[in-house]
Design a protein around this motif. Structure first.
Motif, short mmCIF file in Angstrom:
data_model
loop_
_atom_site.label_atom_id
_atom_site.label_comp_id
_atom_site.label_asym_id
_atom_site.label_seq_id
_atom_site.Cartn_x
_atom_site.Cartn_y
_atom_site.Cartn_z
N THR A 1 -13.66 2.59 -2.32
CA THR A 1 -14.32 1.99 -1.16
C THR A 1 -15.82 2.31 -1.17
O THR A 1 -16.20 3.46 -1.38
CB THR A 1 -13.72 2.55 0.15
OG1 THR A 1 -12.32 2.32 0.15
CG2 THR A 1 -14.34 1.89 1.37
N PHE B 1 -19.13 -0.36 3.66
CA PHE B 1 -18.24 -1.49 3.48
C PHE B 1 -18.63 -2.62 4.43
O PHE B 1 -18.83 -2.41 5.62
CB PHE B 1 -16.79 -1.07 3.77
CG PHE B 1 -15.80 -2.20 3.71
CD1 PHE B 1 -15.37 -2.70 2.49
CD2 PHE B 1 -15.31 -2.77 4.87
CE1 PHE B 1 -14.46 -3.75 2.42
CE2 PHE B 1 -14.39 -3.81 4.82
CZ PHE B 1 -13.97 -4.31 3.59
N PHE C 1 -10.74 -5.11 5.31
CA PHE C 1 -10.46 -4.15 4.24
C PHE C 1 -8.97 -4.12 3.90
O PHE C 1 -8.59 -4.21 2.73
CB PHE C 1 -10.92 -2.74 4.63
CG PHE C 1 -10.50 -1.70 3.62
CD1 PHE C 1 -11.22 -1.54 2.45
CD2 PHE C 1 -9.37 -0.92 3.83
CE1 PHE C 1 -10.82 -0.60 1.49
CE2 PHE C 1 -8.96 0.01 2.88
CZ PHE C 1 -9.69 0.18 1.72
N HIS D 1 -7.21 -4.94 0.51
CA HIS D 1 -6.67 -3.77 -0.19
C HIS D 1 -5.16 -3.87 -0.38
O HIS D 1 -4.63 -3.49 -1.43
CB HIS D 1 -7.03 -2.50 0.58
CG HIS D 1 -6.72 -1.23 -0.14
ND1 HIS D 1 -7.43 -0.82 -1.25
CD2 HIS D 1 -5.77 -0.28 0.07
CE1 HIS D 1 -6.94 0.34 -1.68
NE2 HIS D 1 -5.93 0.68 -0.89
N LYS E 1 -16.23 5.13 2.52
CA LYS E 1 -15.73 6.09 1.54
C LYS E 1 -15.75 7.47 2.19
O LYS E 1 -16.74 7.85 2.82
CB LYS E 1 -16.60 6.07 0.28
CG LYS E 1 -16.10 6.96 -0.84
CD LYS E 1 -16.96 6.78 -2.08
CE LYS E 1 -16.51 7.71 -3.21
NZ LYS E 1 -15.12 7.43 -3.66
#
Length: 225
Positions: free
Chosen positions: A59, A63, A70, A74, A109
């Motif tokens: 990540t 983002f 996401f 993902h 992240k």
């Protein structure tokens, strides 16, 4: 040993692998705390340590998009299904006394947040920081991937801002994060939260508080025997 010497029992060690970006990890934290408190005066002394686990290490720090965006990408799920999942976990969190706001959550992240948790452990403030990071991420919509924001959160629980910034900018706790992740792999942990109690009992997932209470009672009885 002298026959009248006092035997001081060691606290029960609870090692928790978790990720700040994991909604079930915050719920599991609350359920563990609830399980301990439910035992009242019979609650054993515990020593809790948080260990790093990155659910999505690829990540980016910044983002672009929402949590729905996401997860849809993902997990390869349609947005409607993701909304249902988030509604469900929001309800479970509410039952645990937590107020989740996925609409304002800033996905990021979590590597630097994990480094900061190791710094806080060195300072004896890891539990306070773990709580602060979870609340910042899931309730307040704070950005826990940027150093400036992390330093501010560290200061809010009484950590030295200069030392916290140095720890993050130097990356000196990055090896400790990777060591935690390697240990998780050695244990066969592929999902979090994961609790290791007294080094021999594993509890996977955000189990109800009753499960934690029973596990701690069993371990305490074994140690007493």
């Amino acid at each position: 040993m002298h026959p009248f010497a006092l035997i001081v029992s060691e606290p029960i060690k609870i090692d928790i692998w978790s990720d700040i970006a994991c909604p079930w990890c915050y719920i599991g934290k609350r359920n563990l705390e609830g399980g301990i408190s439910s035992l009242g005066d019979d609650a054993p002394e515990v020593e809790i340590t948080y260990h790093s686990f990155e659910l999505a290490p690829d990540t980016p720090v910044d983002f672009e998009g929402s949590e729905v965006d996401f997860l849809a990408k993902h997990k390869g799920l349609p947005a409607e299904r993701v909304h249902e999942m988030l509604d469900h976990v929001t309800g479970v969190a509410a039952n645990a006394g937590l107020d989740y706001h996925f609409d304002t959550l800033q996905h990021t992240k979590t590597l630097k947040a994990h480094e900061l948790l190791h710094f806080a452990k060195e300072q004896g403030r890891q539990l306070e920081l773990a709580e602060r990071l979870f609340r910042a991420y899931f309730t307040e919509g704070r950005h826990v991937g940027r150093i400036d924001e992390l330093v501010e959160l560290a200061s809010e629980i009484g950590l030295d801002t200069g030392a916290a910034r140095e720890a993050l900018e130097s990356g000196r706790f990055a090896p400790a994060v990777q060591a935690d992740i390697a240990q998780a792999q050695a244990y066969g942990i592929n999902g979090v939260p994961f609790f290791v109690i007294d080094g021999k009992y594993g509890v996977s997932g955000a189990q109800p508080r009753e499960v934690f209470a029973r596990a701690l009672t069993q371990v305490a009885d074994e140690k007493a025997a």
